[in-house]
Design a protein around this motif. Structure first.
Motif, PDB file in Angstrom:
ATOM      1  N   ILE A 293       0.846  -1.207   0.000  1.00 24.75           N
ATOM      2  CA  ILE A 293       0.000   0.000   0.000  1.00 24.75           C
ATOM      3  C   ILE A 293       0.882   1.259   0.000  1.00 24.75           C
ATOM      4  O   ILE A 293       0.598   2.239  -0.708  1.00 24.75           O
ATOM      5  CB  ILE A 293      -0.927   0.004   1.222  1.00 24.75           C
ATOM      6  N   GLU A 294       1.959   1.238   0.766  1.00 25.20           N
ATOM      7  CA  GLU A 294       2.871   2.377   0.819  1.00 25.20           C
ATOM      8  C   GLU A 294       3.494   2.630  -0.551  1.00 25.20           C
ATOM      9  O   GLU A 294       3.684   3.786  -0.959  1.00 25.20           O
ATOM     10  CB  GLU A 294       3.973   2.117   1.859  1.00 25.20           C
ATOM     11  N   LEU A 295       3.799   1.560  -1.269  1.00 26.89           N
ATOM     12  CA  LEU A 295       4.411   1.703  -2.591  1.00 26.89           C
ATOM     13  C   LEU A 295       3.402   2.222  -3.617  1.00 26.89           C
ATOM     14  O   LEU A 295       3.766   2.966  -4.528  1.00 26.89           O
ATOM     15  CB  LEU A 295       4.997   0.361  -3.042  1.00 26.89           C
ATOM     16  N   VAL A 296       2.134   1.820  -3.465  1.00 30.81           N
ATOM     17  CA  VAL A 296       1.094   2.368  -4.338  1.00 30.81           C
ATOM     18  C   VAL A 296       0.993   3.873  -4.123  1.00 30.81           C
ATOM     19  O   VAL A 296       0.901   4.656  -5.079  1.00 30.81           O
ATOM     20  CB  VAL A 296      -0.273   1.689  -4.068  1.00 30.81           C
ATOM     21  N   ALA A 297       1.032   4.299  -2.875  1.00 31.07           N
ATOM     22  CA  ALA A 297       0.955   5.721  -2.547  1.00 31.07           C
ATOM     23  C   ALA A 297       2.146   6.485  -3.121  1.00 31.07           C
ATOM     24  O   ALA A 297       2.037   7.677  -3.451  1.00 31.07           O
ATOM     25  CB  ALA A 297       0.881   5.912  -1.036  1.00 31.07           C
ATOM     26  N   ALA A 298       3.273   5.785  -3.258  1.00 25.28           N
ATOM     27  CA  ALA A 298       4.471   6.417  -3.820  1.00 25.28           C
ATOM     28  C   ALA A 298       4.445   6.424  -5.346  1.00 25.28           C
ATOM     29  O   ALA A 298       5.392   6.917  -5.979  1.00 25.28           O
ATOM     30  CB  ALA A 298       5.716   5.693  -3.323  1.00 25.28           C
ATOM     31  N   GLY A 299       3.389   5.875  -5.932  1.00 31.55           N
ATOM     32  CA  GLY A 299       3.243   5.881  -7.379  1.00 31.55           C
ATOM     33  C   GLY A 299       4.005   4.791  -8.102  1.00 31.55           C
ATOM     34  O   GLY A 299       4.251   4.889  -9.312  1.00 31.55           O
ATOM     35  N   LEU A 300       4.352   3.709  -7.379  1.00 28.95           N
ATOM     36  CA  LEU A 300       5.155   2.653  -7.991  1.00 28.95           C
ATOM     37  C   LEU A 300       4.338   1.548  -8.640  1.00 28.95           C
ATOM     38  O   LEU A 300       4.907   0.672  -9.301  1.00 28.95           O
ATOM     39  CB  LEU A 300       6.086   2.036  -6.934  1.00 28.95           C
ATOM     40  N   GLY A 301       3.019   1.558  -8.472  1.00 29.15           N
ATOM     41  CA  GLY A 301       2.232   0.520  -9.121  1.00 29.15           C
ATOM     42  C   GLY A 301       0.834   0.397  -8.563  1.00 29.15           C
ATOM     43  O   GLY A 301       0.422   1.161  -7.668  1.00 29.15           O
ATOM     44  N   VAL A 302       0.114  -0.583  -9.089  1.00 28.68           N
ATOM     45  CA  VAL A 302      -1.259  -0.897  -8.694  1.00 28.68           C
ATOM     46  C   VAL A 302      -1.228  -2.127  -7.801  1.00 28.68           C
ATOM     47  O   VAL A 302      -0.349  -2.990  -7.946  1.00 28.68           O
ATOM     48  CB  VAL A 302      -2.125  -1.160  -9.946  1.00 28.68           C
ATOM     49  N   LEU A 303      -2.177  -2.251  -6.889  1.00 32.87           N
ATOM     50  CA  LEU A 303      -2.257  -3.421  -6.013  1.00 32.87           C
ATOM     51  C   LEU A 303      -3.641  -4.035  -6.101  1.00 32.87           C
ATOM     52  O   LEU A 303      -4.647  -3.339  -5.970  1.00 32.87           O
ATOM     53  CB  LEU A 303      -1.964  -3.010  -4.566  1.00 32.87           C
ATOM     54  N   VAL A 304      -3.709  -5.343  -6.320  1.00 33.56           N
ATOM     55  CA  VAL A 304      -4.986  -6.066  -6.410  1.00 33.56           C
ATOM     56  C   VAL A 304      -5.197  -6.833  -5.107  1.00 33.56           C
ATOM     57  O   VAL A 304      -4.365  -7.685  -4.734  1.00 33.56           O
ATOM     58  CB  VAL A 304      -4.986  -7.033  -7.614  1.00 33.56           C
ATOM     59  N   VAL A 305      -6.296  -6.545  -4.416  1.00 30.26           N
ATOM     60  CA  VAL A 305      -6.568  -7.139  -3.107  1.00 30.26           C
ATOM     61  C   VAL A 305      -8.061  -7.349  -2.913  1.00 30.26           C
ATOM     62  O   VAL A 305      -8.874  -6.785  -3.652  1.00 30.26           O
ATOM     63  CB  VAL A 305      -6.061  -6.236  -1.956  1.00 30.26           C
ATOM     64  N   PRO A 306      -8.471  -8.127  -1.896  1.00 28.31           N
ATOM     65  CA  PRO A 306      -9.889  -8.167  -1.511  1.00 28.31           C
ATOM     66  C   PRO A 306     -10.314  -6.780  -1.017  1.00 28.31           C
ATOM     67  O   PRO A 306      -9.501  -6.042  -0.455  1.00 28.31           O
ATOM     68  CB  PRO A 306      -9.924  -9.189  -0.368  1.00 28.31           C
ATOM     69  N   GLN A 307     -11.574  -6.441  -1.208  1.00 29.02           N
ATOM     70  CA  GLN A 307     -12.052  -5.112  -0.839  1.00 29.02           C
ATOM     71  C   GLN A 307     -11.826  -4.792   0.635  1.00 29.02           C
ATOM     72  O   GLN A 307     -11.533  -3.646   0.987  1.00 29.02           O
ATOM     73  CB  GLN A 307     -13.540  -5.000  -1.175  1.00 29.02           C
ATOM     74  N   SER A 308     -11.950  -5.791   1.501  1.00 30.46           N
ATOM     75  CA  SER A 308     -11.785  -5.529   2.940  1.00 30.46           C
ATOM     76  C   SER A 308     -10.373  -5.056   3.272  1.00 30.46           C
ATOM     77  O   SER A 308     -10.174  -4.255   4.186  1.00 30.46           O
ATOM     78  CB  SER A 308     -12.116  -6.781   3.756  1.00 30.46           C
ATOM     79  N   LEU A 309      -9.374  -5.537   2.528  1.00 31.63           N
ATOM     80  CA  LEU A 309      -8.006  -5.085   2.788  1.00 31.63           C
ATOM     81  C   LEU A 309      -7.792  -3.660   2.270  1.00 31.63           C
ATOM     82  O   LEU A 309      -7.045  -2.878   2.875  1.00 31.63           O
ATOM     83  CB  LEU A 309      -7.000  -6.043   2.146  1.00 31.63           C
ATOM     84  N   ALA A 310      -8.448  -3.326   1.163  1.00 32.71           N
ATOM     85  CA  ALA A 310      -8.371  -1.948   0.671  1.00 32.71           C
ATOM     86  C   ALA A 310      -8.958  -0.995   1.701  1.00 32.71           C
ATOM     87  O   ALA A 310      -8.448   0.113   1.912  1.00 32.71           O
ATOM     88  CB  ALA A 310      -9.107  -1.833  -0.659  1.00 32.71           C
ATOM     89  N   ARG A 311     -10.027  -1.419   2.370  1.00 26.05           N
ATOM     90  CA  ARG A 311     -10.640  -0.586   3.414  1.00 26.05           C
ATOM     91  C   ARG A 311      -9.782  -0.563   4.680  1.00 26.05           C
ATOM     92  O   ARG A 311      -9.659   0.472   5.337  1.00 26.05           O
ATOM     93  CB  ARG A 311     -12.037  -1.122   3.738  1.00 26.05           C
ATOM     94  N   LEU A 312      -9.211  -1.706   5.023  1.00 29.71           N
ATOM     95  CA  LEU A 312      -8.399  -1.792   6.237  1.00 29.71           C
ATOM     96  C   LEU A 312      -7.203  -0.845   6.175  1.00 29.71           C
ATOM     97  O   LEU A 312      -6.858  -0.198   7.171  1.00 29.71           O
ATOM     98  CB  LEU A 312      -7.916  -3.237   6.433  1.00 29.71           C
ATOM     99  N   TYR A 313      -6.568  -0.765   5.010  1.00 31.76           N
ATOM    100  CA  TYR A 313      -5.372   0.065   4.861  1.00 31.76           C
ATOM    101  C   TYR A 313      -5.677   1.374   4.124  1.00 31.76           C
ATOM    102  O   TYR A 313      -4.827   1.915   3.417  1.00 31.76           O
ATOM    103  CB  TYR A 313      -4.294  -0.726   4.106  1.00 31.76           C
ATOM    104  N   HIS A 314      -6.870   1.883   4.326  1.00 29.37           N
ATOM    105  CA  HIS A 314      -7.305   3.098   3.634  1.00 29.37           C
ATOM    106  C   HIS A 314      -6.384   4.278   3.931  1.00 29.37           C
ATOM    107  O   HIS A 314      -5.932   4.480   5.055  1.00 29.37           O
ATOM    108  CB  HIS A 314      -8.730   3.457   4.072  1.00 29.37           C
ATOM    109  N   ARG A 315      -6.130   5.053   2.883  1.00 26.56           N
ATOM    110  CA  ARG A 315      -5.389   6.306   2.991  1.00 26.56           C
ATOM    111  C   ARG A 315      -6.128   7.357   2.163  1.00 26.56           C
ATOM    112  O   ARG A 315      -6.768   7.039   1.158  1.00 26.56           O
ATOM    113  CB  ARG A 315      -3.965   6.145   2.431  1.00 26.56           C
TER     114      ARG A 315
END
Length: 237
Positions: free
Chosen positions: A130-152
């Motif tokens: 998630i930190e690397l996605v925020a840094a613009g290094l790529g896309v991350l594919v995850v279950p929706q609950s994990l996207a919510r858990l690590y919301h930024r």
């Protein structure tokens, strides 16, 4: 003597609150300990007895366990809020073609031919990815609950309509179970308070014809009673 207790393990993104609440309402004197476990270690934790039951993602080896499927999660792509993929409310797998895609070591999405261009570096955890996605290094594919858990605030996600879903299940050791484990399994399966697997089955529903015949029989019986009552009344006059 310490009171009996039950330990429920759960992987990141799983939500045990509903079943924990029901357990407390029915068995307030028996503590339910909630213990977070890594997705990759959840099955081993149940087999080793570190937890009595676990909400886990049944990916990989589940030998020696009884597994009850609970629900399927939507798979999403996590991207920066200004990413081109945010132009639509949902995307398709083809939209990820050519996109640099992160694959953490604790990845839980079973997608054999996942789209995207894999980045050589594999983050150790989904949280690191998630930190690397925020840094613009790529896309991350995850279950929706994990996207919510690590919301930024600087990230968002979009459902992938043709991606495989991510199952969540309840697991416990194969074989005879303790009464507490049996009770928790019953709660998860929707068993009502006070019910028991050993209770007799309720009577089967009657067909429409059986109901009609029963009504006719009841009316006939009522008529007989009325006629007898009438004759008795006339006899007394």
């Amino acid at each position: 003597m310490a009171p009996l207790s039950l330990t429920l393990g759960y992987v990141p993104g799983a939500t045990p609150a509903k079943w924990a609440r029901i357990w407390t309402e029915r068995h307030g004197g028996v503590p339910l300990e909630l213990r977070s476990v890594a997705a990759a270690a959840a099955a081993d934790a149940v087999r080793a007895g570190a937890v009595d039951v676990a909400l886990l993602r049944p990916r990989g080896d589940t030998s020696g366990l009884s597994v009850i499927p609970l629900y399927e999660e939507t798979t999403v792509a996590v991207v920066p809020v200004d990413h081109v993929l945010t132009a639509a409310d949902e995307i398709r797998a083809a939209d990820l073609d050519g996109e640099p895609t992160l694959l953490p070591l604790d990845d839980v999405v079973e997608w054999v031919q996942a789209p995207g261009a894999r980045i050589d570096h594999r983050p150790e955890t989904t949280k690191d990815a998630i930190e690397l996605v925020a840094a613009g290094l790529g896309v991350l594919v995850v279950p929706q609950s994990l996207a919510r858990l690590y919301h930024r605030k600087d990230l968002t996600y979009r459902p992938i309509t043709d991606a495989p879903s991510c199952p969540v299940a309840l697991a416990f050791p194969d074989g005879p179970q303790s009464e507490l484990v049996e009770e928790f399994v019953g709660i998860v399966r929707g068993r009502k308070a006070g019910s028991s697997r050993g209770q007799a089955q309720s009577a089967p529903k009657r067909t429409a014809r059986e109901k009609t015949l029963a009504k006719q029989a009841a009316r006939a019986a009522a008529g007989k009673v009325a006629r007898k009552s009438g004759r008795a009344e006339r006899g007394r006059r």
